[in-house]
Design an enzyme around this catalytic site. Structure first.
Site, mmCIF file in Angstrom:
data_model
loop_
_atom_site.group_PDB
_atom_site.id
_atom_site.type_symbol
_atom_site.label_atom_id
_atom_site.label_comp_id
_atom_site.label_asym_id
_atom_site.label_seq_id
_atom_site.Cartn_x
_atom_site.Cartn_y
_atom_site.Cartn_z
ATOM 1 N N LEU A 106 -1.730 3.373 -0.946
ATOM 2 C CA LEU A 106 -1.079 3.332 0.360
ATOM 3 C C LEU A 106 -2.032 2.931 1.489
ATOM 4 O O LEU A 106 -3.190 3.330 1.490
ATOM 5 C CB LEU A 106 -0.526 4.734 0.662
ATOM 6 C CG LEU A 106 0.254 4.935 1.956
ATOM 7 C CD1 LEU A 106 1.657 4.368 1.786
ATOM 8 C CD2 LEU A 106 0.335 6.416 2.299
ATOM 9 N N HIS A 107 -1.554 2.141 2.440
ATOM 10 C CA HIS A 107 -2.331 1.845 3.643
ATOM 11 C C HIS A 107 -1.372 1.486 4.762
ATOM 12 O O HIS A 107 -0.356 0.842 4.532
ATOM 13 C CB HIS A 107 -3.346 0.731 3.409
ATOM 14 C CG HIS A 107 -2.801 -0.484 2.719
ATOM 15 N ND1 HIS A 107 -2.429 -0.497 1.390
ATOM 16 C CD2 HIS A 107 -2.565 -1.738 3.180
ATOM 17 C CE1 HIS A 107 -1.987 -1.704 1.074
ATOM 18 N NE2 HIS A 107 -2.062 -2.477 2.132
ATOM 19 N N ILE A 108 -1.715 1.944 5.963
ATOM 20 C CA ILE A 108 -0.874 1.723 7.137
ATOM 21 C C ILE A 108 -1.520 0.634 7.988
ATOM 22 O O ILE A 108 -2.648 0.798 8.458
ATOM 23 C CB ILE A 108 -0.733 3.019 7.962
ATOM 24 C CG1 ILE A 108 -0.178 4.142 7.087
ATOM 25 C CG2 ILE A 108 0.159 2.784 9.189
ATOM 26 C CD1 ILE A 108 -0.229 5.525 7.738
#
Ligand SMILES: [Zn+2]
Length: 153
Positions: A106-108
């Protein structure tokens, strides 16, 4: 890159989550870090990333949920202070059809936006900001993140 599982050696974010220096990393929290995108869509394009190889929001624990949002808040504040953009895109791409560049970790994304840059980007297709700008971006953003992190932990 293989599907799910623990952080494997070929996951770029798992490798970056280990303590150590990277000129792209802007700040490290307890369970996450903030890093400039190596292939930015705009100046200041950065990502908030959990240290753990978590593939989606569903698998985040309580501490990760809280810290990722705190880091995202700091990222919004730092980009606003450093670049005064007209807008900011904040988003998560889950899975290949959604456009994820790194799968299963996950990465924003936070992408500063300026009036008119959409037309500009469309006109020049896939052209992106040159990576040579990254050290300058890091030098500008890192002290702001360090201050925000120090004052808000
Ligand atoms: Zn990973």
């Amino acid at each position: 890159m293989t599907a799910a599982g623990g952080g494997t050696g070929d996951c770029i974010f798992c490798n970056l989550s280990a303590p150590g220096r990277s000129e792209l990393i802007l700040v490290r929290g307890r369970v996450s870090f903030v890093i400039l995108n190596l292939y930015p869509y705009n100046n200041g394009h950065l990502m908030v990333v959990p240290n753990r190889h978590a593939p989606n929001l569903a698998t985040l624990d309580a501490e990760e949920q809280v810290e990722l949002m705190r880091m995202t808040r700091h990222a919004e504040m730092a980009l606003t202070e450093a670049y005064a953009p007209h807008g900011i895109n904040i988003g998560i791409n889950l899975g290949k059809p959604a456009g994820a560049g790194v799968l299963d970790h996950l990465h924003i994304h936070l992408v500063p936006r300026w009036n008119g840059d959409t037309n500009f980007m469309t006109a020049i297709g896939d052209t992106r900001v040159l990576p040579e700008d990254l050290p300058a971006s890091a030098a500008k953003l890192r002290p702001i993140f360090e201050r925000l992190h120090r004052d808000d932990v």
